[in-house]
Every structure is written in structure tokens, then in C-alpha cells.
Enzyme design. Structure first.
Site, PDB file in Angstrom:
ATOM      1  N   LEU A 124      28.829  36.734  41.353  1.00  0.00           N
ATOM      2  CA  LEU A 124      29.037  36.889  42.950  1.00  0.00           C
ATOM      3  C   LEU A 124      30.417  36.881  43.322  1.00  0.00           C
ATOM      4  O   LEU A 124      31.350  36.112  42.517  1.00  0.00           O
ATOM      5  CB  LEU A 124      28.476  35.337  43.566  1.00  0.00           C
ATOM      6  CG  LEU A 124      27.103  35.123  43.445  1.00  0.00           C
ATOM      7  CD1 LEU A 124      26.624  33.962  44.345  1.00  0.00           C
ATOM      8  CD2 LEU A 124      26.279  36.393  43.549  1.00  0.00           C
ATOM      9  N   GLY A 169      26.058  35.625  38.394  1.00  0.00           N
ATOM     10  CA  GLY A 169      25.479  36.529  39.146  1.00  0.00           C
ATOM     11  C   GLY A 169      25.092  37.911  38.348  1.00  0.00           C
ATOM     12  O   GLY A 169      23.950  38.678  38.485  1.00  0.00           O
ATOM     13  N   ASN A 192      27.382  30.221  34.334  1.00  0.00           N
ATOM     14  CA  ASN A 192      28.340  29.369  34.066  1.00  0.00           C
ATOM     15  C   ASN A 192      28.639  28.545  35.293  1.00  0.00           C
ATOM     16  O   ASN A 192      29.863  28.062  35.560  1.00  0.00           O
ATOM     17  CB  ASN A 192      29.531  30.137  33.625  1.00  0.00           C
ATOM     18  CG  ASN A 192      30.090  31.212  34.850  1.00  0.00           C
ATOM     19  OD1 ASN A 192      29.226  31.953  35.285  1.00  0.00           O
ATOM     20  ND2 ASN A 192      31.415  31.224  34.999  1.00  0.00           N
TER      21      ASN A 192
HETATM   22  C1  LIG Z   1      22.966  25.998  46.772  1.00  0.00           C
HETATM   23  C2  LIG Z   1      23.934  27.038  46.429  1.00  0.00           C
HETATM   24  C3  LIG Z   1      25.241  27.112  45.867  1.00  0.00           C
HETATM   25  C4  LIG Z   1      25.787  28.393  45.390  1.00  0.00           C
HETATM   26  C5  LIG Z   1      25.260  28.950  44.237  1.00  0.00           C
HETATM   27  C6  LIG Z   1      26.190  30.167  43.918  1.00  0.00           C
HETATM   28  C7  LIG Z   1      25.931  30.667  42.455  1.00  0.00           C
HETATM   29  C8  LIG Z   1      27.063  31.538  41.944  1.00  0.00           C
HETATM   30  C9  LIG Z   1      27.090  32.447  41.200  1.00  0.00           C
HETATM   31  C10 LIG Z   1      28.137  33.429  40.957  1.00  0.00           C
HETATM   32  O1  LIG Z   1      28.012  34.365  40.483  1.00  0.00           O
HETATM   33  S1  LIG Z   1      29.695  32.771  40.782  1.00  0.00           S
HETATM   34  C11 LIG Z   1      30.803  33.892  40.086  1.00  0.00           C
HETATM   35  C12 LIG Z   1      31.097  33.592  38.792  1.00  0.00           C
HETATM   36  N1  LIG Z   1      31.805  34.314  37.903  1.00  0.00           N
HETATM   37  C13 LIG Z   1      32.888  33.989  37.364  1.00  0.00           C
HETATM   38  O2  LIG Z   1      33.060  32.748  36.952  1.00  0.00           O
HETATM   39  C14 LIG Z   1      33.439  35.285  36.535  1.00  0.00           C
HETATM   40  C15 LIG Z   1      35.094  35.109  36.967  1.00  0.00           C
HETATM   41  N2  LIG Z   1      35.758  36.192  36.374  1.00  0.00           N
HETATM   42  C16 LIG Z   1      36.132  36.148  35.202  1.00  0.00           C
HETATM   43  O3  LIG Z   1      35.890  35.330  34.292  1.00  0.00           O
HETATM   44  C17 LIG Z   1      36.911  37.419  34.379  1.00  0.00           C
HETATM   45  O4  LIG Z   1      37.216  38.114  35.600  1.00  0.00           O
HETATM   46  C18 LIG Z   1      36.045  38.301  33.735  1.00  0.00           C
HETATM   47  C19 LIG Z   1      34.719  38.491  34.437  1.00  0.00           C
HETATM   48  C20 LIG Z   1      35.698  37.652  32.323  1.00  0.00           C
HETATM   49  C21 LIG Z   1      36.724  39.634  33.757  1.00  0.00           C
HETATM   50  O5  LIG Z   1      38.092  39.509  33.126  1.00  0.00           O
HETATM   51  P1  LIG Z   1      39.340  40.391  33.071  1.00  0.00           P
HETATM   52  O6  LIG Z   1      40.173  39.907  32.235  1.00  0.00           O
HETATM   53  O7  LIG Z   1      38.755  41.577  32.882  1.00  0.00           O
HETATM   54  O8  LIG Z   1      39.476  40.650  34.732  1.00  0.00           O
HETATM   55  P2  LIG Z   1      40.434  39.512  35.328  1.00  0.00           P
HETATM   56  O9  LIG Z   1      41.819  40.011  35.325  1.00  0.00           O
HETATM   57  O10 LIG Z   1      40.079  38.251  35.250  1.00  0.00           O
HETATM   58  O11 LIG Z   1      40.181  39.855  36.921  1.00  0.00           O
HETATM   59  C22 LIG Z   1      40.216  41.033  37.658  1.00  0.00           C
HETATM   60  C23 LIG Z   1      40.375  40.748  39.030  1.00  0.00           C
HETATM   61  O12 LIG Z   1      39.090  40.310  39.514  1.00  0.00           O
HETATM   62  C24 LIG Z   1      39.041  39.206  40.328  1.00  0.00           C
HETATM   63  N3  LIG Z   1      37.617  38.612  40.025  1.00  0.00           N
HETATM   64  C25 LIG Z   1      37.281  38.344  38.730  1.00  0.00           C
HETATM   65  N4  LIG Z   1      35.743  37.552  39.002  1.00  0.00           N
HETATM   66  C26 LIG Z   1      35.805  37.738  40.283  1.00  0.00           C
HETATM   67  C27 LIG Z   1      34.521  37.173  40.966  1.00  0.00           C
HETATM   68  N5  LIG Z   1      33.680  36.492  40.489  1.00  0.00           N
HETATM   69  N6  LIG Z   1      34.685  37.383  42.426  1.00  0.00           N
HETATM   70  C28 LIG Z   1      36.004  37.684  42.863  1.00  0.00           C
HETATM   71  N7  LIG Z   1      36.918  38.151  42.342  1.00  0.00           N
HETATM   72  C29 LIG Z   1      36.854  38.139  40.974  1.00  0.00           C
HETATM   73  C30 LIG Z   1      40.186  38.091  39.501  1.00  0.00           C
HETATM   74  O13 LIG Z   1      40.578  37.412  40.236  1.00  0.00           O
HETATM   75  C31 LIG Z   1      41.250  39.482  39.353  1.00  0.00           C
HETATM   76  O14 LIG Z   1      41.777  39.781  40.701  1.00  0.00           O
HETATM   77  P3  LIG Z   1      43.200  40.085  40.709  1.00  0.00           P
HETATM   78  O15 LIG Z   1      44.225  39.136  40.132  1.00  0.00           O
HETATM   79  O16 LIG Z   1      43.401  41.635  39.944  1.00  0.00           O
HETATM   80  O17 LIG Z   1      43.628  40.164  42.088  1.00  0.00           O
END
Ligand SMILES: CCCCCCC/C=C/C(=O)SCCNC(=O)CCNC(=O)[C@H](O)C(C)(C)COP(=O)(O)OP(=O)(O)OC[C@H]1O[C@@H](n2cnc3c(N)ncnc32)[C@H](O)[C@@H]1OP(=O)(O)O
Length: 317
Positions: A124, A169, A192
């Protein structure tokens, strides 16, 4: 409330170095395979609805679609740079794609993968939850529920070709498929949510229980465990791990196998396995949305999400 897991973020940042090394090779392989296979290649465009950034390009392509009607399947590739995060616009377009697939008489199955190297989906979009507004949040959660209902509840064959990281997600999307093949490498897959200070919703949990069993899910969810491809294979979170250059080929081999099973018998079997899990969410959609909004609006959750976002922005070593 749980603080964002900086240790795991640091670990992830180390992967980034390796990711960049692999990028060029993977892109070259991808374009080579598109050229040599000479397939019907079409794109799906979405008009950018986020007007908050005036410098953003006016249009972007969120999906690539390759259809092989003669063979009865298609490949749907996520293409939302940088990490295929699931926001309202992306989910809305995905839902349209899933509707088209469901209605198609020619398409028996779909290979879901990513056009971006080293990432399947980052889950997400955290910006949909950070500083959440009631109306947008409701639309977002409703769209996510629809994606899962359409995907997990579909009678078509879905094979996930997981070519990189697939947390939260992203893992849900993969688990909603019928078969998962993951690329070997420094990638992680799992739910996670607890590391972000969030409890995984019951339908994320149920999908995981149906995939890897109760006990492993109990540990995985509490620890917010992100599995390496080898660990994921050991607990049946994925069904196969392969080298990146044969990922799509292996997915196609599986697709041919699954397509060869008598359709009605396979469909009835699939729906008998998944119907109860899907019905449970359908019966509780409204209250599930309300809990999402109520939970996400809490100060403690907002604080946690803010910390997580800041940690992601920190320069990587
Ligand atoms: C009762 C209900 C409660 C609510 C339930 C909600 C359930 C939630 C489900 C979810 O899915 S929550 C999201 C969980 N996701 C993560 O934890 C992933 C986080 N991201 C990472 O670990 C890493 O980005 C990666 C996927 C391993 C990729 O690593 P990489 O080094 O290739 O890229 P980055 O430099 O880290 O990221 C690039 C860029 O993208 C932004 N970003 C990364 N993930 C997200 C995200 N999930 N949402 C929004 N933005 C994201 C990151 O900040 C970087 O941004 P910039 O610095 O380039 O601006």
C-alpha cells in the site's frame, strides 16, 4: 506503539546497492525477450489524477498488457515507478483490468508480474494512510477490498511471477494468486505490517493462513516477518524460486499446465476452497472500512507512519 523498524530499513537499504547492480542486466533481458518473442504487446494508459504536483508528467502508464489469445492467457505487468505502491488510482485501474479479464472468454489465466526491475510491489502507498482524509481514505480502502475480492475470488488462473521485493500489500497480491514463482536474489516477501505499527487486516491474515498455515502465520504476522526467497519456499509462501532470466518462462510453463486442467472442474474446486474467506469480507466491508479509517486516524498510528516515511527518506549507505 511499535516504532518503525530502523534495523530492517537499514537492511533494506543494503539491498538497494545490489538492486542497482542488477538493474541494467534485467532491463536488457526484458527488452531482448520482448523483441525475440515478437508478441502482441499493448499498453494501458491512465490519466494522472494527482494534480498536487505541477511538475508531474500529464500521463503515465501503470500497466503493460501482453495478450496471447491463441494460448489463452495474458501477462499483466505493474509499471508504477518507483516501487509499484498501491494507491487509489493504481488500484482503480487494476480493478478495471481485473473486470476485463473476468469477462474475457479468450483468457483463462494471467501472469502477474512487474515491469520494474527488483520490485514486485512495495504494498500500500503509505501516503494514502499518512495524514488520511475520510473521503479519500474510504475510496482507497474500498478499491483495495475490491482488488482482493476480484483477485482472490476469481475463477481464472493467476500466477505471480515475483521479480523482486514484495512486502505487505505486495505479498497480499502474490498470495491471492494460485501459484507463486519468485526470483532468487536479495529480495523480501511477507506481511510486515506490525513493523509499521499496524495490525494486518483480518482478510490479509486469512489469506496468509490459507497459504502457509496457522502456526507459521501466527509467527509471521506478529514478527512482521519478511522472508528471503529461500525462506519463503521453505514455508510454501512461494511455490518455486528461479533465476531471474527464466522467471517468465517458468511462469508460462506453469500456466500451460494449469490451463490444461478441465476448466469447470478446476474452477469449481478453486471457488470451493476460497468462497468462505471471500464471503467473510463481503459481509463486513463497511465495518472493515470504518475500522481502517478509525484506526489510521489515530495519533499514534500517524506518528508511526510519519517515522516510517522519514526513515525511508534517509540517505542510504
Ligand atoms: C485496520 C486496518 C489497518 C490498516 C492496514 C494497512 C495494511 C498495510 C499494508 C501495506 O502494504 S503498508 C506498506 C508496507 N510497505 C513497506 O513497508 C515497504 C516499504 N518500502 C521498502 O521497504 C522499500 O522501498 C523497498 C520496497 C524494499 C524498495 O527498496 P528500494 O531501495 O528499491 O527503494 P526505496 O529507495 O526504498 O524507495 C523508492 C521510493 O519509493 C518510496 N516508497 C517505498 N515504498 C513505499 C510505499 N509503500 N508507499 C509509498 N512510498 C514508498 C520511498 O520512500 C522512496 O521515495 P523517494 O525517497 O524516492 O521519494
Amino acid at each position: 506503539m511499535a516504532r518503525p523498524n530502523l534495523k530492517s530499513l537499514l537492511r533494506l537499504s543494503q539491498f538497494a546497492v545490489n538492486l542497482n547492480l542488477n538493474k541494467t542486466t534485467q532491463l536488457t533481458n526484458l527488452s531482448k525477450s520482448l523483441i525475440t518473442q515478437n508478441r502482441n504487446f499493448s499498453t494501458s494508459k491512465i490519466i494522472r489524477q494527482d494534480t498536487s504536483n505541477n511538475n508531474a508528467p500529464a500521463t503515465k502508464i501503470n500497466f503493460y498488457v501482453e495478450e496471447y489469445k491463441d494460448k489463452g492467457y495474458m501477462v499483466l505487468k505493474f509499471n508504477k515507478a518507483p516501487v509499484n505502491s498501491l494507491n487509489l488510482e493504481f488500484l482503480t485501474e487494476l480493478n478495471i483490468q481485473l473486470d476485463k479479464i473476468e469477462q474475457s472468454k479468450d483468457i483463462k489465466g494471467v501472469i502477474l508480474t512487474s515491469h520494474l526491475p527488483n520490485i514486485f510491489s512495495a504494498g500500500l502507498d503509505i501516503l494514502e494512510m499518512y495524514q488520511i482524509k475520510q473521503e479519500r481514505g474510504t475510496q482507497f480502502w474500498t478499491a483495495l477490498q475490491e482488488t482482493w475480492i476480484k483477485l482472490y475470488g476469481s475463477n481464472k488462473i493467476f500466477i505471480a511471477a515475483i521479480n523482486g521485493h514484495s512486502p505487505a500489500g505486495g505479498c497480499l497480491l502474490a498470495m491471492s494468486c494460485d501459484y507463486r514463482i519468485m526470483t532468487k536474489g536479495p529480495y523480501k516477501i511477507g506481511l510486515n505490517e506490525t513493523l509499521l505499527g499496524i495490525k494486518a487486516p483480518f482478510w490479509f491474515r486469512d489469506t496468509m493462513i490459507n497459504t502457509i498455515g496457522y502456526r507459521e502465520t501466527e509467527k509471521a504476522l506478529q514478527l512482521g516477518k519478511l522472508y528471503s526467497p529461500e525462506e519463503a519456499l521453505a514455508v510454501n509462501l512461494v511455490d518455486e524460486i528461479v533465476d531471474a532470466n527464466v522467471l517468465i518462462q517458468k511462469a508460462e510453463e506453469q500456466m500451460v499446465k494449469w490451463c490444461s486442467i478441465p476448466t469447470v472442474a478446476r474452477e469449481l474446486t478453486k471457488s470451493s476452497m476460497r468462497r468462505d474467506t471471500v464471503s467473510k469480507l463481503i459481509a463486513q466491508r463497511e465495518s472493515d472500512t470504518q475500522s481502517f479509517i478509525e484506526f489510521t486516524q489515530r495519533d499514534s498510528i500517524q506518528k508511526s507512519l510519519k517515522g516510517y516515511l522519514e526513515a525511508m527518506k534517509k540517505p542510504k549507505k
